[in-house]
Structure formats: structure tokens, C-alpha cells
Design an enzyme around this catalytic site. Structure first.
Site, short mmCIF file in Angstrom:
data_model
loop_
_atom_site.label_atom_id
_atom_site.label_comp_id
_atom_site.label_asym_id
_atom_site.label_seq_id
_atom_site.Cartn_x
_atom_site.Cartn_y
_atom_site.Cartn_z
N GLY A 149 0.77 -1.30 0.03
CA GLY A 149 0.34 0.04 0.10
C GLY A 149 1.19 1.10 0.01
O GLY A 149 2.02 1.17 -0.63
N SER A 150 0.40 2.23 0.65
CA SER A 150 1.03 3.51 0.80
C SER A 150 2.51 3.66 1.36
O SER A 150 3.29 4.63 1.21
CB SER A 150 0.17 4.56 1.01
N THR A 151 2.93 2.51 2.11
CA THR A 151 4.14 2.47 2.79
C THR A 151 4.97 2.57 1.73
O THR A 151 6.41 2.69 1.95
CB THR A 151 4.20 1.46 3.64
N PHE A 152 4.73 2.05 0.32
CA PHE A 152 5.63 1.93 -0.78
C PHE A 152 6.11 3.13 -1.33
O PHE A 152 6.99 3.31 -1.92
CB PHE A 152 4.97 1.18 -1.90
N LYS A 153 5.32 4.34 -1.06
CA LYS A 153 5.45 5.60 -1.58
C LYS A 153 6.84 6.47 -1.22
O LYS A 153 7.69 6.65 -2.14
CB LYS A 153 4.57 6.56 -1.10
#
Lengths: 367, 632
Positions: free
Chosen positions: B329-333
Site C-alpha cells: 500500500g502507501s508505505t511503498f511511496k
């Protein structure tokens, strides 16, 4: 009053009068040897065995008192009674360990096949004495029947050990009575020829015992265990043995029945070849003395009886030592005069008593 | 002519009798000679052979099992140790009628149906002549009662055995693993290590976790006793003895108290947490919830327990931290942003204008925030978790560039942590897709698929430990350590310690400015962004990133958590490190079906960081923030 006065010397003389000193001397050595072994194999049973010996000696003394003629009168009733009891066993006997051997009389249990060990030679000797004048073919056949009838009942129980002893007892009488060599040879051939048939008649467990003897290593922890372990005990004893009380096979419980049927393995392990030879010599002396008594006996009955009883001692000894050292299959035959247990001891000493009686009464008859 | 035998002729008759007697006597002598020959053969010629066999009978080499090494945490708190207890054991090969013997034993010792069932199961599994326990942990009274009746039970004996105990129960169960009885697979392992001799008397073997990984360290060196045994196999006396050498102790990098705080923060929720010391790669906490009680396995687990652990919907036996793979999810950003900077695809100042969606190839990719975030630069894209920024970015970079960069951070590869069961996860690339699928139309990578990769969705699937590892790399400036649980191995006898050196696998040389940008943005997340509520009032500066992994494609419909079945709700994620300037801890939290990251994952991270850095829990510690707004 005088008649009842205390005269120990005279009493003693009367007590020992029918006793054969040589025979009892050899037996005393043997019993001492046996107690020494029991003290190693199973010391907690020493007291019991001493009581057994005492009872057996009383039985011997009583039997020694009975003149052979009186014994002759006993032959037929004892035999018939024995056969009837065997029939009763077959019909109402108690089963223990898969065999029907015991008869419960309510107050005690008896093993009628044991009676046959004495009744068989008595009966046959009596029969041959009765037909002494002329032994025809018919007489031999009747003798054979006398032998086979109880034998079949015992084999059926099944009790191979006792059957072998009863068969031997009867056979010795017939052999000593003079069954012709030709017939003996024919019987041998016939016996060998019927082996395959006999094989099919055996119980599975009996067949297994024979197979186990041929190759004990097939099932070393099961059926082969007894033979393997007792052979190891014998072999590891060496010439001088491991010493009294030091038998590892004995004391670490590798030996089965070490105080009864396998006590010879204890002897072999702890006293070695030397101890074994001593035992063989003792047996040879006892058997030799018995055969001498037989040779000098006055009547056909007493000759046959004495010879047969003596050779039964041999049979016991040979079968037991052969089994323990691994040349005969395992059958329940104790080492005579040595194995722990009252029944066999009493039977054996009754035989000894009869021998003594025959010996003491030889002169009386001749006179 | 008449046969002589028919006359009564005493003289002749006696002669014949005596001849027969002589024959019999001769036969007796012959038979005795035969016996003597047999004795001579056995006792003289074969004596040595039988002597040896009697000794073999008598003397038995009995292995004495060494003490298994103790496992303790970094502060010496014991996590696995041994205690000695008596067991009643049967050697089935020496017992003819097992049922009868067990019935008899039941009159002396309490034997429950479960004991009997376990014995039956062990009996089916065992093939050799080993003795099997019918009862474990006998009371002193039971021991005394059996000993007095022992002679009645050949093949049955009391043994003093060492039992493994995990005093803290379920705590860190997935890291510790458990031991169980040696099975065929273990035997093969033992054989491969050439350790059969050393394992002769050993009953237990490490099955999972550290117990498995460090089996040959923990086991120790077996001793031997030369004992005299009887036919029942019982030792009568000891003739000689070689003492066993205890197994080595393990000191872990794990912090038990931190682990406790983390596990407690999860409560009844499923998920995983991995906390790493960035400077060494040492694992500070390794949580996979729910756990299980490893003590259940020590005596051989009972069938109902095993059934329960294996069929539970919560799958407590799965180590989610290592084996579970989830879209980040957004922890990939932050990692995407770092890639963009390093590859020169973006500058921090470059902005996009976010209308709230991104259209590509006729498909509309929506941002969570209706109407969009307006003008977004890199800092804002991370702090507010703007999806559109990353849709565009991913599309600009292309899948293979993303994949190549993420590979360097460890995504899609096993980290090499010192316990087994790690998954690789999925780092999507063109090559991966070609390998993964069979049909040619499936094997082709479509440019549209790259777009959702940018926000950590799509084919992306990583393990929590990979995420924690990548966070630790950001935290320590690019050095990659092999994550590990064991700090040092201690020789129980000499006390000598073998340090497991922190192994820098390699260093990624990021441009310092680029890393600073990302770290600054992650600090912003916890200060003014999606993590701000969870970290309100923190006494230290931390960096983080929230994330939500979609499980359920809504096809344009509005996501309403309350209306979805609990198990179809999104997974909540949070990555963090602290203190921001000199990080001493980096972590990744995953809460399965926890909704969005700020709501359930961030509060757990807050508790763990507070406890680790301050030694206390946040005021009004909440493991879930019900009022957190979805703003990612």
C-alpha cells in the site's frame, strides 16, 4: 513297659535298614550340588526346596519299605486309575498356558500324567512277569497297547516332555524284556518313515520348537531366545566357569526358568566344563548303581522295573542337558534331582525307593 | 520246533536281560559322551565366541542426552530452558501384550485416555526399538509405586528426561519455534550432518524457528554410559561414564519487554510486527499474531490441540512476519519517491496538479481524496499520501526501472534472517510476469498495470520483514544488514561467546540530499500528516508512513468499512523509525483487515516506539484510533 523303652540305636537301624548306602551317597552328593546351584540361581527358593527334598526322602523311605511283590499288586490298579484320571483330565481338566494337564480335585490339583511315569513301568513289568512263561506276538502287541493308550492321552494334552518320559519308561521295559532286534530295527525304520506324518500331527508351537532348534537365530528375541541365551550361558562358562554367583547370563535374567528346567545352564556358566563333567560322572554313578541293582534283581518284574526306572533317570538327564545345550528341542523336562520343584523330585525319589526295595529284597525272595 | 524264548529258562533269560542291560549301559555312556562332546564344543572350542556374546548381552552403551542450550533475550530473560522430570516408558519390542501391560500400569500410575492416544500415535510413528513414554511428568509418589512393582513389568521403565519449557508461553513463539519428537525428516537432517552417533539417545529435535535453525548448536555433545543391563534392558550398574557436554546457549537480539508490549498492542487482532535495530540488523521484536504455546508440542501435541491450531481461521501456526506476503500500500511511496530522485525522474520541488484521479488508457485511477490534493510536491505527496502523484510517477518510470530499484532495497528477496520459513514475496517486473504466467496474453506486461504498482497495489506483495528491512535501510543511510535474531552463542561450559557479527551485506550509496528529502517527508507524516494523530505529543521525533492494502476491489464503489465483512476489510500498515536523527529502531506493522493504516497500525507503532525509546507507554495508550480519518 520294656517294649516301649527308648532305644534310638535300634530305631535308627530299622530306619536305615532298607536304604542302599551307595545310591543314597551318590544322590546326597547330587542334592548338595543342586542346592549349591539353587543358592546361586534363586536363593529365595532354598527353604522350599529343602522341604521338597525332605518330602521326597520320606516318599523314598516309604517306597523302599514296600516289597516288590506288594508293588506288583499295585501295578494294575495304579495303571487303570492313572488312565482313568487322564481321561478325566481330557474331559474336565483345567487349562493353563494352553495345555490341559491338571485335574482339580477340589482340595488340590494333580497332574495325572506324573503318575504314569511310575505306573507305566510297573504295569508293563507286571504284565511281562505274568506272561513270563511264554511271550507270544499277542503279548507284545498288548504291551504296545498298554504303552500307547496313556501316551496318546498325554500327547493330546499336550505335554511333550512327560510323553517322552512315559514313552521312554515303557520302551525300556519292552526293550529289556527282550523284544527281538529285528522288531526293534523295524520299529526304528517305521518310526523314521512316519516322521512326516508325525510332523503334521504336532501342534504349531511344537513344530516351531523343532524349527527353532534347527535355526534359533531366525527369531532371536522370540522363540529362539531361550535356546540362544542358554547356549550362550553354556559356552561362555568355558572350562572352569565364571565362578559361583558370577554368571552374568544367570543373574542378569537372560536365562529363562533358571531355577527349574534351565538350571543346567547356570551350572555350565558358573562351573564350566569341569562342573558339567562332575555332574555327568554323578549321573553315571547313579545310573550304574541302578543298573547293578537291576542286574541282580531276582524276578523278571523287579529286573524290568529296576532297569526301566534307572534308564528313566538317564532320559531325564539326557533330554534336559541336550535341550539346554541346544541339541534337542525345548520340552518341559527337568534336570533330575537338581531342578527346583517338588512334584518331579517326589516322583524321582519314589523311583529311587523302589530301586532300594528291589535291592534289599533280593535275598528274601531267593531264600 | 519251538523257539527258546518260549521256555521258562531262568538262566538264559537272566543272561539275555543282562546283555540288554549292558547294551543300555553302553548307550548311556555313549549319550553322555555325546553331551560331553557338545559341552567341549561350546565351552572350549567356541568359548571365545560365546564369551563375547555374553559380554554383548551384558554391556550396553547408553547415550546420555546433553542439556539443550538455553535461549535468552538480549537482557538475559530466559525464553526456553529445560527441566527434569520422570517419564514412564515402554519399549514395545520387549512387551508381548501392550494392552494388558498398559492396563496393569494404569493401576499404579494415572494414565488418561489422552496419554494412551499419544502413546498409540508415537507407536505408529516409531520404527526402531526406542522406548516410548506412556506417561510424562510422574509425581514422586507414582515413581515410588512403580519402582516397587517394577519386576512385574519387563520392558517398562522410569526414565529421567529433560523437558523443554518455554516459560513465557506464547510470547515470541514464531521466533523461538518449538521442539518435537524426532521424525523421519529430522533423521535425514541428522544423517546429513553426520550426527547419528551424537543423536542416538536424543528424543527431541527443533522443528521450527530458532529451535530448528540452531538445533546443532543447542543440542550439545552426547555422553555415554557403559552399563551392565539385564535381559529386560534395565541398567543394573554403571561400569564407565563419559559425561555429556551441554548445548550452547543462545542470546538473542530480541527484547522481551518490547515484544510483550508489541504483542499486547495487537490484542486479539491478526498481524505482524518486525522491529529492527538499524545499526546492526538485530531483530528487536518479531511478532506474528496470533501466536501459539510452544509448550504444547514438547510432550507430543495432543490431537485436539493440533486440530485447533491447524484448522483455526486465524492460522496461528503461520509466521506472518516472514511468511505472509501483503501489498505494501502507501508505505511503498517513500521508496518510490527515493527511486524517482535517484533515477532523476523527479526533483523534490517538482509539482503536479492533482484533480483527484489519473486517467490512463481509458481507465481512471482514483485518489482517495475526492477532488484531489491540489498542487502536490514530493514532500506533500508523502505526508498526505497522494495517490495521483505516484500514478503519474510510476507511469513515467516504467515497471522495470521500479523493479530494479526496489530489488536493491530487498523487496521481493528473502532477507536471510536466521530462521526458516521466509517467503520471497512478489516484486513485479516484465520478466517476473513472463515467468509467472503460462498463456502468452497473460505473460505480457501492460503499461496500465504499472500505474497501481506506484501506490503499492497491483502485483506487489512483500513480507513484513522486507518492509521493516527497507525502512531500516532508509533509517541507517543505505547500509543493508542481514536481519538476525541471535546476538551471540555462548558455550555453556567455558562461557566463551561467539558473537554473530552484524553483517553489512552491502551499502547503497544514495545521494545524501535525496535520502534527506525522504526522511524529512517521513518525519512530516508523523508531525502533520497521516501519522500525526497517532504520534501526537510524542517526546521524540519519529518518521513514518501509513499504508492500506486493498483486499477487495470495489470497482469504483465507495469503500465503507463497516459494511464489509471483517475478513474482507483492508490490511492496515505502518512503517516507522525513530529517533529521526539517530534512529535506534525501525519497524513495520501490519494489521490484517485492520482498515487503514492510521487507524490501527500506527497506534501500535507508537506504543512500541514509546516503550523502546522512553521505557513507558503513551498516555492513554490506544492500539486503535477509532476517530482517525482515512486520508491516504
Amino acid at each position: 513297659m520294656n517294649e516301649f523303652s527308648f532305644r534310638p540305636r535300634e530305631w535308627w537301624q530299622r530306619l536305615v535298614a532298607p536304604i542302599d548306602a551307595a545310591l543314597l551317597g551318590f544322590l546326597a552328593l547330587l542334592l548338595g550340588y543342586a542346592l549349591l546351584l539353587l543358592a546361586s540361581a534363586s536363593p529365595e527358593r532354598l527353604n522350599n526346596q529343602l522341604i521338597n527334598i525332605a518330602v521326597a526322602l520320606v516318599a523314598m523311605r516309604v517306597a523302599a519299605q514296600v516289597p516288590p511283590q506288594r508293588l506288583m499288586h499295585l501295578a494294575l490298579p495304579l495303571y487303570v486309575g492313572g488312565v482313568l484320571l487322564l481321561v478325566a483330565v481330557a474331559l474336565f481338566g483345567d487349562v493353563s498356558k494352553g495345555a490341559r494337564r491338571w485335574l482339580n480335585l477340589g482340595f488340590m490339583r494333580i497332574q495325572p500324567s506324573e503318575i504314569m511315569k511310575i505306573a507305566m513301568p510297573l504295569m508293563l513289568a507286571w504284565y511281562f512277569q505274568k506272561h513270563e512263561a511264554m511271550l507270544r506276538l499277542r503279548d507284545w502287541l498288548v504291551a504296545l497297547l498298554i504303552l500307547l493308550l496313556p501316551l496318546a492321552l498325554i500327547v493330546r494334552q499336550p505335554d511333550l516332555g512327560t510323553a517322552i518320559l512315559v514313552l521312554a519308561a515303557g520302551f525300556f521295559v519292552i526293550f529289556l524284556a527282550g523284544l527281538s532286534w529285528k522288531v526293534l530295527a523295524a520299529l526304528c525304520v517305521g518310526g523314521l518313515a512316519s516322521l512326516p506324518f508325525a510332523w503334521t500331527m504336532l501342534h504349531d508351537y511344537q513344530r516351531q520348537r523343532v524349527l527353532t532348534l534347527l535355526d534359533p537365530e531366525v527369531d532371536p528375541l522370540g522363540r529362539g531366545f531361550h535356546i540362544i541365551q542358554s547356549t550362550i550361558a553354556v559356552g561362555s562358562g568355558g572350562i572352569l566357569g565364571k565362578g559361583w554367583g558370577n554368571g552374568t547370563q544367570t543373574h542378569l535374567e537372560f536365562l529363562p526358568e533358571r531355577h527349574t528346567d534351565f538350571i543346567f545352564a547356570v551350572l555350565s556358566e558358573e562351573f564350566g566344563l569341569l562342573g558339567n563333567t562332575f555332574l555327568l560322572v554323578l549321573y553315571a554313578l547313579i545310573i550304574g548303581r541302578g543298573l547293578m541293582i537291576a542286574a541282580n534283581a531276582p524276578t523278571l518284574f523287579s529286573r524290568l522295573l529296576a532297569g526301566s526306572i534307572t534308564l528313566i533317570f538317564f532320559t531325564y538327564a539326557f533330554v534336559n542337558m541336550g535341550m539346554v545345550s541346544g541339541i534337542l528341542p525345548v520340552v518341559g523336562v527337568p534336570l533330575p534331582f537338581v531342578s527346583y520343584g517338588g512334584t518331579a523330585l517326589v516322583t524321582l525319589f519314589l523311583g529311587v525307593g523302589i530301586l532300594m526295595s528291589i535291592h534289599k529284597h533280593r535275598m528274601l525272595v531267593q531264600k | 520246533m519251538m523257539r527258546p524264548a518260549e521256555f521258562k529258562n531262568p538262566e538264559q533269560e537272566i543272561n539275555r536281560f543282562q546283555r540288554r542291560l549292558a547294551v543300555a549301559g553302553g548307550f548311556v555312556l555313549f549319550a553322555f559322551f555325546l553331551l560331553f562332546a557338545r559341552f567341549f564344543w561350546l565351552q572350549v572350542i567356541q568359548h571365545e565366541h560365546f564369551q563375547t556374546r555374553a559380554e554383548d548381552n551384558r554391556i550396553s552403551l547408553v547415550p546420555t542426552v546433553p542439556n539443550r542450550g538455553v535461549i535468552a533475550d538480549r537482557n538475559g530473560v530466559v525464553l526456553a530452558h529445560n527441566y527434569s522430570a520422570y517419564t514412564l516408558e515402554i519399549t514395545p519390542s520387549k512387551v508381548a501384550d501392550l494392552e494388558a501391560v498398559i492396563d496393569e500400569l494404569a493401576t499404579l500410575v494415572d494414565i488418561q485416555p489422552k496419554d494412551y492416544k499419544r502413546f498409540r500415535r508415537l507407536l505408529e510413528e516409531s520404527k526402531n526399538f526406542e522406548s516410548l513414554p506412556i506417561r510424562t511428568r510422574l509425581t514422586d509418589e507414582e515413581v515410588a509405586r512403580f519402582i516397587s512393582q517394577r519386576f512385574r513389568f519387563p520392558g517398562v521403565d522410569i526414565k529421567a528426561r529433560l523437558f523443554r519449557q518455554y516459560p513465557l508461553g506464547e510470547l515470541a513463539s514464531h521466533a523461538l519455534g518449538y521442539i518435537g519428537r524426532v521424525n523421519d525428516r529430522d533423521l535425514a537432517t541428522i544423517e546429513k550432518h553426520d550426527a547419528e552417533d551424537n543423536y542416538r539417545g536424543t528424543v527431541h529435535f527443533g522443528k521450527t524457528g530458532l529451535e530448528q535453525q540452531y538445533e546443532f548448536e543447542l543440542h550439545g555433545q552426547a555422553g555415554f554410559e557403559q552399563v551392565e543391563v539385564d535381559a529386560g534392558g534395565r541398567a543394573v550398574r554403571v561400569l564407565a561414564r563419559t559425561a555429556p557436554v551441554s548445548g550452547n546457549n543462545l542470546a538473542l537480539t530480541l527484547d522481551t519487554k518490547l515484544q510483550q508490549v508489541a504483542e499486547k498492542a495487537f490484542g486479539k487482532r491478526r498481524g505482524a510486527l518486525v522491529a529492527i535495530e538499524p545499526a546492526t540488523g538485530g531483530i528487536l521484536a518479531l511478532v506474528s499474531m496470533p501466536g501459539y504455546d510452544p509448550n504444547l508440542f514438547v510432550d507430543g501435541i495432543s490431537p485436539p490441540d493440533w486440530e485447533m491450531l491447524n484448522t483455526s481461521e486465524d492460522r496461528p501456526m503461520v509466521n506472518r512476519a516472514l511468511n505472509g506476503t501483503y501489498p505494501p500500500g502507501s508505505t511503498f511511496k517513500p521508496f518510490m519517491a527515493l527511486a524517482a530522485l535517484e533515477l532523476g525522474k523527479r526533483t523534490p520541488q517538482q509539482t503536479i496538479s492533482d484533480p483527484g484521479y489519473f486517467t490512463f488508457g481509458g481507465h481512471t485511477f482514483r485518489d482517495d481524496k475526492k477532488g484531489g490534493h491540489g498542487v502536490v510536491d514530493m514532500y506533500k505527496s508523502i505526508v498526505q499520501s497522494c495517490d495521483t502523484y505516484y500514478y503519474v510517477l510510476a507511469n513515467d518510470m516504467g515497471i522495470d526501472a521500479i523493479s530494479a530499484f526496489m530489488h536493491k532495497l530487498g523487496f521481493g528477496s528473502r532477507t536471510g534472517i536466521d530462521i526458516e520459513g521466509e517467503s520471497e514475496g512478489v516484486l513485479p517486473s516484465q520478466a517476473w510476469k513472463k515467468k509467472r504466467f503460462r498463456k502468452p496474453e497473460q505473460q505480457k506486461w501492460y503499461a496500465g498495470e504499472t500505474v497501481s504498482i506506484g501506490i503499492g497495489q497491483g502485483y506487489n506483495a512483500y513480507t513484513p520483514i522486507q518492509l521493516a528491512q527497507a525502512t531500516a535501510i532508509i533509517a541507517n543511510g543505505g547500509v543493508i544488514f542481514r536481519p538476525h535474531l541471535v546476538k551471540y552463542i555462548e558455550n555453556a561450559g567455558t562461557g566463551e561467546r561467539t558473537l554473530v557479527e552484524p553483517q553489512p551485506l552491502r551499502t547503497l550509496f544514495f545521494k545524501p540530499g535525496n535520502l534527506a528529502t525522504i526522511r524529512q517527508a517521513m518525519v512530516g507524516v508523523n508531525k502533520e500528516g497521516t501519522g500525526a494523530r497517532a504520534f501526537a505529543g510524542a517526546e521524540y521525533v519519529s518518521a513514518g508512513k501509513t499504508g492500506t492494502a486493498q483486499l477487495y476491489s470495489l470497482k469504483g464503489a465507495k469503500y465503507e468499512a463497516d459494511k464489509l465483512h471483517e475478513r474482507l476489510r483492508d490490511h492496515a500498515l505502518f512503517i516507522a523509525y525513530a529517533p529521526a536523527e539517530q534512529p535506534t529502531i525501525a519497524l513495520a506493522v501490519l494489521v490484517e483487515n485492520g482498515g487503514f493504516g492510521a487507524q490501527s497500525a500506527a497506534p501500535i507503532a507508537r506504543q512500541v516506539l514509546d516503550y523502546y525509546l522512553l521505557g513507558k507507554l503513551p498516555k492513554a495508550a490506544a492500539s486503535e484510533d477509532a476517530e482517525a480519518v482515512e486520508d491516504e
